[in-house]
Design a protein around this motif. Structure first.
Motif, PDB file in Angstrom:
ATOM      1  N   LYS A   1      29.670  24.217   6.850  1.00  0.00           N
ATOM      2  CA  LYS A   1      29.431  22.349   8.208  1.00  0.00           C
ATOM      3  C   LYS A   1      27.978  22.049   8.131  1.00  0.00           C
ATOM      4  N   GLU A   2      26.728  22.944   8.772  1.00  0.00           N
ATOM      5  CA  GLU A   2      25.409  22.772   9.037  1.00  0.00           C
ATOM      6  C   GLU A   2      24.966  21.246   7.556  1.00  0.00           C
ATOM      7  N   ALA A   3      25.351  22.876   6.565  1.00  0.00           N
ATOM      8  CA  ALA A   3      24.454  21.484   5.525  1.00  0.00           C
ATOM      9  C   ALA A   3      25.131  20.197   5.300  1.00  0.00           C
ATOM     10  N   LEU A   4      26.146  20.120   5.207  1.00  0.00           N
ATOM     11  CA  LEU A   4      27.107  18.660   5.651  1.00  0.00           C
ATOM     12  C   LEU A   4      26.772  17.726   6.740  1.00  0.00           C
ATOM     13  N   LYS A   5      26.686  18.520   7.750  1.00  0.00           N
ATOM     14  CA  LYS A   5      25.710  17.954   8.710  1.00  0.00           C
ATOM     15  C   LYS A   5      24.645  17.317   8.867  1.00  0.00           C
TER      16      LYS A   5
ATOM     17  N   PRO B   1      34.576   4.847   7.763  1.00  0.00           N
ATOM     18  CA  PRO B   1      34.676   5.807   6.973  1.00  0.00           C
ATOM     19  C   PRO B   1      35.542   6.197   5.529  1.00  0.00           C
ATOM     20  N   ILE B   2      34.558   6.170   4.307  1.00  0.00           N
ATOM     21  CA  ILE B   2      35.995   6.591   3.054  1.00  0.00           C
ATOM     22  C   ILE B   2      35.488   7.496   2.972  1.00  0.00           C
ATOM     23  N   ILE B   3      36.405   8.379   2.554  1.00  0.00           N
ATOM     24  CA  ILE B   3      36.396  10.194   2.487  1.00  0.00           C
ATOM     25  C   ILE B   3      37.435   9.662   0.855  1.00  0.00           C
ATOM     26  N   ILE B   4      36.948   9.765   0.062  1.00  0.00           N
ATOM     27  CA  ILE B   4      37.726  10.313  -1.534  1.00  0.00           C
ATOM     28  C   ILE B   4      37.325  12.460  -2.285  1.00  0.00           C
ATOM     29  N   PRO B   5      38.369  12.243  -1.671  1.00  0.00           N
ATOM     30  CA  PRO B   5      38.342  13.827  -2.404  1.00  0.00           C
ATOM     31  C   PRO B   5      38.800  14.278  -3.612  1.00  0.00           C
ATOM     32  N   VAL B   6      38.334  14.929  -4.322  1.00  0.00           N
ATOM     33  CA  VAL B   6      39.128  16.028  -5.879  1.00  0.00           C
ATOM     34  C   VAL B   6      38.495  16.656  -5.560  1.00  0.00           C
ATOM     35  N   HIS B   7      39.327  18.056  -5.865  1.00  0.00           N
ATOM     36  CA  HIS B   7      39.571  19.450  -5.939  1.00  0.00           C
ATOM     37  C   HIS B   7      39.906  19.700  -8.276  1.00  0.00           C
TER      38      HIS B   7
ATOM     39  N   ASP C   1      32.798  16.978  15.816  1.00  0.00           N
ATOM     40  CA  ASP C   1      31.066  17.404  16.359  1.00  0.00           C
ATOM     41  C   ASP C   1      30.593  16.026  16.792  1.00  0.00           C
ATOM     42  N   ASN C   2      29.721  16.594  17.872  1.00  0.00           N
ATOM     43  CA  ASN C   2      29.066  15.458  18.883  1.00  0.00           C
ATOM     44  C   ASN C   2      28.144  14.414  17.660  1.00  0.00           C
ATOM     45  N   ALA C   3      28.030  14.962  16.870  1.00  0.00           N
ATOM     46  CA  ALA C   3      27.158  14.305  16.880  1.00  0.00           C
ATOM     47  C   ALA C   3      27.550  12.850  14.955  1.00  0.00           C
ATOM     48  N   LEU C   4      28.789  13.504  14.722  1.00  0.00           N
ATOM     49  CA  LEU C   4      29.392  12.602  13.908  1.00  0.00           C
ATOM     50  C   LEU C   4      30.697  11.927  14.853  1.00  0.00           C
ATOM     51  N   SER C   5      31.186  12.540  15.362  1.00  0.00           N
ATOM     52  CA  SER C   5      32.691  11.978  16.053  1.00  0.00           C
ATOM     53  C   SER C   5      32.536  10.356  16.050  1.00  0.00           C
ATOM     54  N   GLU C   6      31.262  10.315  16.679  1.00  0.00           N
ATOM     55  CA  GLU C   6      31.933   8.463  16.414  1.00  0.00           C
ATOM     56  C   GLU C   6      32.119   7.938  15.493  1.00  0.00           C
ATOM     57  N   SER C   7      31.846   8.361  14.708  1.00  0.00           N
ATOM     58  CA  SER C   7      31.920   7.125  12.902  1.00  0.00           C
ATOM     59  C   SER C   7      33.445   6.974  12.476  1.00  0.00           C
TER      60      SER C   7
ATOM     61  N   ALA D   1      23.070  16.773   5.265  1.00  0.00           N
ATOM     62  CA  ALA D   1      22.999  15.887   4.097  1.00  0.00           C
ATOM     63  C   ALA D   1      23.613  14.518   5.260  1.00  0.00           C
ATOM     64  N   ILE D   2      24.525  14.458   6.097  1.00  0.00           N
ATOM     65  CA  ILE D   2      25.186  13.267   6.834  1.00  0.00           C
ATOM     66  C   ILE D   2      24.295  12.765   7.638  1.00  0.00           C
ATOM     67  N   LYS D   3      23.069  13.494   7.965  1.00  0.00           N
ATOM     68  CA  LYS D   3      22.410  12.569   9.039  1.00  0.00           C
ATOM     69  C   LYS D   3      20.757  12.399   8.211  1.00  0.00           C
ATOM     70  N   ALA D   4      20.400  13.326   7.206  1.00  0.00           N
ATOM     71  CA  ALA D   4      19.245  12.387   6.093  1.00  0.00           C
ATOM     72  C   ALA D   4      19.731  11.098   5.186  1.00  0.00           C
TER      73      ALA D   4
END
Length: 390
Positions: free
Chosen positions: A115-119, A221-227, A163-169, A121-124
């Motif tokens: 989660k922290e790595a993703l957060k 937001p656009i989310i495209i998951p593939v597994h 998440d406080n920083a990401l939920s807005e989106s 990455a999104i901030k950067a």
């Protein structure tokens, strides 16, 4: 039965791609489903139900049928479900809300490193660009097959929303498009396969620019998951290029001039290894060796990517795509499982009032184990919460 606008909004934000299963379960005719506006399918389902007043009451049962009991809690304040109480040997009383178990709850023990790595990455990703152009952020996820535990759904339904920083989106919902693996065949054909799949999903020409412009008009937001399972690599990988390289190249060539108002565009590429046992005894040893070889190659590829490109900009400078390899999904340790009880205490108390007693039960799960794979732990936690006498 009537539901408030607030409850409907929350339901539609969280239903995601399960809208088709819900519509099918509610016997909505195919010709009517085909008329649903892209991205507003859940609202169309509710409108269809409201047109037939007697059918709106079928919604809770349909959500249970598609294994989305977690969404029943959306309506919790409007109709309070009856509680059944169970007592166990240590005298604790545990209320169990019948038929309303949140199906992701037991998959939420700590995944803080990912989660922290993703957060970060999104901030950067956001900080790097102020031109409001559409750019995909490729998130590479890997781990043993029994560690996945609905990881992407947990990110989308819990972490990113809270998440406080990401939920807005995500206040306006999201468009989630899951790429189905059976559509892919070889690395060389991968770009055409992805474009054809997206063309069918969003009704756009099978060209990157046409698809990018159609997605940009969503303004959410656009989310495209593939597994991908390791066992699939044998069929898709070729001698010149790995499937990972094929995916990276596809997104690296995404149009750079599409205006999208800072639209968050996340592509989750998940790889899992150590698949199930093969039951064909004649080929058993060969398959075992092949799986181990694939697992080893895959892990080495992720380790190399992590070392060479620690940030999304390092990745971009070398591969021309913003990407981040998230830490490997590992088994859950005892402290993480106990912290889960504290972190989600409010939800858990619907099922087990004495959370201190529950922590002792959780600790007992680890008597002979240092860590438990996520899928195994989730199954045992659910049994504790729903069958306290066993």
């Amino acid at each position: 039965m009537l539901y408030s606008g607030k409850s409907k909004l929350e339901l539609c934000r969280r239903l995601g791609n399960d809208w088709l299963d819900l519509a099918t379960c509610l016997d909505i005719p195919a010709h009517r489903r085909n008329q649903f506006q892209q991205g507003r399918e859940c609202y169309a389902i509710l409108e269809w139900l409201e047109e037939r007043n007697e059918r709106l009451q079928k919604l809770p049962e349909a959500l249970k049928d598609i294994e989305r009991e977690d969404l029943l809690l959306v309506f919790e304040g409007e109709k309070t479900p009856q509680l059944q109480q169970y007592s166990d040997d240590d005298g604790g009383i545990h209320p169990f809300k019948q038929n309303a178990f949140p199906h992701l709850l037991c998959y939420l023990p700590d995944r803080k490193p990912q989660k922290e790595a993703l957060k970060e990455a999104i901030k950067a990703y956001r900080a790097q660009y102020a031109d409001k152009k559409q750019r995909p952020l490729l998130c590479l996820i890997h781990g043993n097959e029994n560690e996945y535990g609905h990881f992407i759904k947990c990110l989308l339904e819990d972490f990113l929303l809270n998440d406080n920083a990401l939920s807005e989106s995500f206040r306006g919902g999201r468009l989630e498009i899951e790429l189905l693996l059976e559509e892919f065949h070889t690395v060389d054909k991968l770009p055409q396969e992805i474009l054809a799949f997206l063309e069918n999903k969003i009704n756009a020409k099978p060209e990157k620019e046409a698809i990018a412009n159609k997605l940009a008009r969503e303004r959410r937001p656009i989310i495209i998951p593939v597994h991908i399972l390791t066992n699939d690599l044998e069929e898709w990988q070729d001698d010149q290029k790995t499937i990972i390289e094929g995916f990276i190249e596809f997104w690296a060539d995404w149009p750079k001039k599409v205006y999208a108002q800072h639209q968050l565009f996340l592509v989750f590429l998940s790889f899992s290894y150590e698949g199930g046992k093969n039951h064909f005894s004649v080929f058993k040893n060969w398959f075992r060796w092949k799986r181990k070889a694939n697992h080893s190659v895959l892990r080495k590829q992720f380790e190399t990517l992590n070392q060479k490109y620690p940030t999304i900009m390092d990745f971009f400078e070398n591969q021309h795509v913003h990407a981040k390899v998230l830490p490997k999904l590992e088994s859950v340790k005892r402290m993480q499982a106990c912290n889960w009880v504290s972190t989600h205490e409010e939800q858990i108390k619907h099922f087990w009032l004495d959370t201190d007693a529950l922590k002792e039960k959780v600790k007992a799960l680890y008597e002979k184990r240092d860590a438990i794979p996520m899928d195994d732990l989730a199954r045992e936690l659910k049994q504790l919460l729903t069958q306290p006498n066993q």
